[in-house]
Design an enzyme around this catalytic site. Structure first.
Site, mmCIF file in Angstrom:
data_model
loop_
_atom_site.group_PDB
_atom_site.id
_atom_site.type_symbol
_atom_site.label_atom_id
_atom_site.label_comp_id
_atom_site.label_asym_id
_atom_site.label_seq_id
_atom_site.Cartn_x
_atom_site.Cartn_y
_atom_site.Cartn_z
ATOM 1 N N CYS A 105 0.800 -1.228 0.000
ATOM 2 C CA CYS A 105 0.000 0.000 0.000
ATOM 3 C C CYS A 105 0.829 1.272 0.000
ATOM 4 O O CYS A 105 0.326 2.339 -0.361
ATOM 5 C CB CYS A 105 -0.946 -0.014 1.200
ATOM 6 S SG CYS A 105 -2.001 -1.488 1.230
ATOM 7 N N ASN A 108 -10.122 -1.519 -1.909
ATOM 8 C CA ASN A 108 -8.709 -1.298 -1.603
ATOM 9 C C ASN A 108 -7.881 -2.013 -2.665
ATOM 10 O O ASN A 108 -7.821 -3.237 -2.703
ATOM 11 C CB ASN A 108 -8.404 -1.848 -0.209
ATOM 12 C CG ASN A 108 -6.962 -1.661 0.208
ATOM 13 O OD1 ASN A 108 -6.082 -1.443 -0.604
ATOM 14 N ND2 ASN A 108 -6.714 -1.769 1.505
ATOM 15 N N HIS A 140 -3.819 6.574 0.634
ATOM 16 C CA HIS A 140 -4.121 5.186 0.278
ATOM 17 C C HIS A 140 -5.587 4.913 0.566
ATOM 18 O O HIS A 140 -6.100 5.200 1.661
ATOM 19 C CB HIS A 140 -3.228 4.240 1.078
ATOM 20 C CG HIS A 140 -3.650 2.815 1.016
ATOM 21 N ND1 HIS A 140 -3.892 2.159 -0.169
ATOM 22 C CD2 HIS A 140 -3.892 1.918 2.005
ATOM 23 C CE1 HIS A 140 -4.258 0.916 0.085
ATOM 24 N NE2 HIS A 140 -4.266 0.742 1.400
#
Length: 352
Positions: free
Chosen positions: A120, A281, A251
């Site tokens: 990430c 995500n 993120h």
């Protein structure tokens, strides 16, 4: 933490790529029940995710994004000196996936390629690495980031299955003496490694399945502990204050967390980008995908000051403050489920 400034490197374009296949809250409701699925969506802000079709890999998404980017910029593949791929979901144990993409994109023999295994925070680390290497040698670089995390997720695990989608992005970088400096802050804490991991399927535990485990409480605590300081360090490195930022792009892990961090950093809600509702995500691709979707029109029209931060597995985190735009190409494309690896495996004619 590592603080760094890179001068004379400009972002020329950004293209995101997501798979055609969607998994919705309705699909989750059939597995976990309607109430549970709706509560998860309300808590995370994720209504659906994009999932690769059988046989599709990270390289297929990255290739589609890179081809559209090169076409949109009018760059010949032979003009690219450096290709960096950031992913945790490689096509093979070896060779590196960047080498496969070098061949498939038809880059010139002798161009440098590099794989970075980061999650990430990977886009920030990739941007920092690509910018630094361009300053050392070369003129143009392709930074490709992406993950097919759905391949690591147990579909019955409600802690991770409703969260992670698949995606990739391509970013074009070029030397430009007139480019504004990029300011970076990066750090890591290996003590966090056990809390977000897929430790099976590799050399240490080859007989275990590669399944993603996440301790959400630990992830949230780490984020609040490390990210605000890193973002402020990047701001300081650029000589900016929070009210000078046009867009904060964090993120894209959880909408509530993004809002909370934006408030903590003093960035107005209407300048804090939230772009996970329809993709989930997407790990290393989440920041450039957010840029290529939410900010596409604005970045095509003019320059904007962007404050970026990625954070997660490792623990690892990185923040950057940079001015971007106007961009010749900034968009998101879709990879059809019918696009199979055999079709994309044939190389373009290599540049001399």
């Amino acid at each position: 933490m590592v603080a760094s400034r890179i001068d004379g490197v400009c972002v020329r374009g950004v293209v995101g790529c997501v798979p055609e296949r969607r998994e919705t809250v309705g699909d989750l409701a059939r597995r976990f029940g309607e109430d549970a699925a709706r509560k998860i969506a309300a808590a995370t802000g994720i209504e659906e995710r994009r999932i690769v079709a059988p046989g599709q890999c990270t390289s297929d998404l990255a290739e589609a994004a890179a081809r559209r980017l090169l076409d949109g910029l009018g760059w010949e593949p032979g003009s690219v000196d450096l290709l960096i791929l950031v992913t945790q979901t490689h096509d093979h144990t070896l060779p590196g996936t960047a080498s496969l993409l070098h061949r498939r994109l038809g880059l010139r023999k002798g161009a440098a390629v590099l794989d970075l295994t980061h999650g990430c925070s990977g886009f920030i680390y990739g941007l920092w690495t690509a910018g630094g290497l361009l300053k050392a040698a070369g003129r143009r670089a392709l930074l490709l980031v992406g993950d097919t995390t759905s391949r690591l997720v147990d579909p019955e695990d409600r802690a991770v299955a409703p969260l992670f989608g698949d995606g990739a992005a391509a970013v074009a970088l070029e030397l430009d003496d007139k480019a504004a400096p990029m300011a970076f802050d990066l750090g890591s804490d290996g003590a966090g490694a056990p809390y977000l991991a897929a430790d099976g399927g590799a050399m240490r535990h080859p007989d275990r399945p590669a399944r993603l485990f996440m301790d959400g409480t630990q992830v949230f605590a780490f984020t609040l502990r490390e990210v605000p300081g890193s973002v402020r360090a990047a701001l300081d490195g650029a000589g900016w204050t929070a009210d000078m930022v046009d867009h904060l792009v964090l993120h894209q892990a959880n909408a509530q967390m993004i809002r909370h961090l934006g408030q903590k950093l003093g960035v107005a809600a209407d300048r804090t980008v939230i772009a996970l509702r329809e993709v989930g995500n997407t790990s290393s691709a989440s920041i450039p995908l957010a840029i290529a979707t939410v900010l596409a029109d604005g970045l095509a029209a003019g320059q904007h000051r962007l404050l970026l931060s990625g954070f997660g597995v490792g623990w690892s985190w990185g923040s950057a403050a940079l001015a971007v735009g106007p961009l010749a190409v900034c968009e998101t494309v879709e990879l059809p489920g019918s696009k199979c690896p055999a079709e994309s495996a044939a190389p373009a004619s290599p540049a001399p």
